[in-house]
Write a protein that holds these residues in place. Structure first.
Motif, PDB file in Angstrom:
ATOM      1  N   ALA A  21     -21.052  15.170  -5.360  1.00  0.00           N
ATOM      2  CA  ALA A  21     -21.734  16.079  -6.272  1.00  0.00           C
ATOM      3  C   ALA A  21     -22.878  15.372  -6.996  1.00  0.00           C
ATOM      4  O   ALA A  21     -22.751  14.227  -7.429  1.00  0.00           O
ATOM      5  CB  ALA A  21     -20.748  16.639  -7.286  1.00  0.00           C
ATOM      6  N   GLY A  75     -22.844  21.410  -6.397  1.00  0.00           N
ATOM      7  CA  GLY A  75     -22.024  20.346  -5.866  1.00  0.00           C
ATOM      8  C   GLY A  75     -22.890  19.271  -5.240  1.00  0.00           C
ATOM      9  O   GLY A  75     -23.782  18.721  -5.878  1.00  0.00           O
ATOM     10  N   GLU A  76     -22.638  18.973  -3.969  1.00  0.00           N
ATOM     11  CA  GLU A  76     -23.424  17.945  -3.287  1.00  0.00           C
ATOM     12  C   GLU A  76     -24.681  18.508  -2.638  1.00  0.00           C
ATOM     13  O   GLU A  76     -25.465  17.771  -2.051  1.00  0.00           O
ATOM     14  CB  GLU A  76     -22.590  17.253  -2.216  1.00  0.00           C
TER      15      GLU A  76
END
Length: 293
Positions: A189, A207-208
């Motif tokens: 993240a 998030g990522e």
């Protein structure tokens, strides 16, 4: 004349020293101006600015040492030289603070180049000024769909070296402009490093993932916080409709990361911190993986 590294999948074009780029910001050695997928002709690199005279002349995959301060700048008097790793000795023009976008007069370092169509090594011989000097060895190797860039830096001066290095990846997959068809992913993240936030309109963090909600209107920039990982780190920029992507990984801890770009290029930037006492050597490697159907 440009130098080409070739594998079954890739054609990697490397600029001749002082040819495609001769500015006072980016490392002249092993500057990758274009990567082409040989099977389809799809390209992966763009330019910093398509308007002549604008920007700092960045192109493709190019690295910089000491974006916030060149070695020995503070010690140098006006008219004297200071060291910019990967380029040469620059002339201090006035008492203003060092600024990476400024074009300082350059006395280039001496460079040796050795290699073949698979691998090439640039050895930058040091010129010492005010106790600062470093030998840089930079080897680019292509194998399959991978390009590795291995660095070896030795402090040959009498002063400690405290600096950083990063690659300003000016990426553009084919003719596809930045927008909702792209996604940038990290190994975990990511968060905006507030309050150090520039114009990040049209960017969506989840998030990522970093997505674009629309075609960028002007430049976007943000400093990011990523999960602490020792090594290796990885990021991937993918054009989802075509499935083409660029993926970078490194064998060193991340110091910090940033994201810059505009409609024509997307530039993930991963920084490494370098601290060398006189006589010390450090080495690190960045590996790029490219894919196109």
């Amino acid at each position: 004349m440009a130098y080409h590294l070739l594998s079954e999948e890739l054609d990697v074009r490397i600029a001749e020293l002082g040819d495609d780029y001769k500015g006072a910001r980016f490392d002249w050695n092993g500057l990758v101006t274009q990567v082409t997928w040989r099977g389809t002709g799809l390209t992966f690199c763009g330019v910093e600015n398509e308007t002549p005279g604008q920007g700092s002349g960045g192109i493709g995959i190019c690295n910089e040492f000491g974006i916030e301060g060149a070695l020995g700048y503070e010690e140098a008097a006006v008219g004297e030289r200071f060291s910019k790793l990967g380029i040469g000795l620059l002339e201090k023009l006035d008492e203003d603070p060092y600024f990476f976008m400024r074009q300082y007069p350059i006395q280039p370092f001496a460079v040796r180049r050795e290699g073949d169509e698979r691998s090439v090594t640039f050895t930058v011989e040091p010129d010492e000024v005010n106790g600062y000097a470093a030998r840089l060895e930079k080897t680019l190797t292509v194998e399959g769909n991978r390009l590795s860039i291995a660095y070896r830096l030795t402090n040959t001066g009498s002063q400690p070296i405290e600096t950083d290095e990063y690659v300003h990846n000016f990426l553009r997959i084919g003719s596809y402009e930045a927008g909702p068809d792209y996604v940038l992913t990290w190994g975990g993240a990511v968060e905006v490093d507030s309050p150090e936030v520039g114009n990040r309109a049209d960017l969506k963090l989840d998030g990522e993932r970093i997505d674009w909600t629309g075609r960028p209107d002007g430049e976007f920039y943000t400093k990011l916080t990523v999960p602490e990982v020792a090594a290796p780190y990885t990021w991937e920029l993918r054009h989802e409709p075509s499935g083409a992507y660029v993926r970078e990984s490194g064998d060193y801890p991340i110091d910090r990361v940033a994201l810059w770009g505009h409609a024509a290029v997307i530039s993930p930037e991963v920084f490494i911190r370098l601290s060398l006492q006189p006589g010390e050597t450090t080495a690190w490697t960045r590996t790029y993986e490219f894919f196109a159907k």
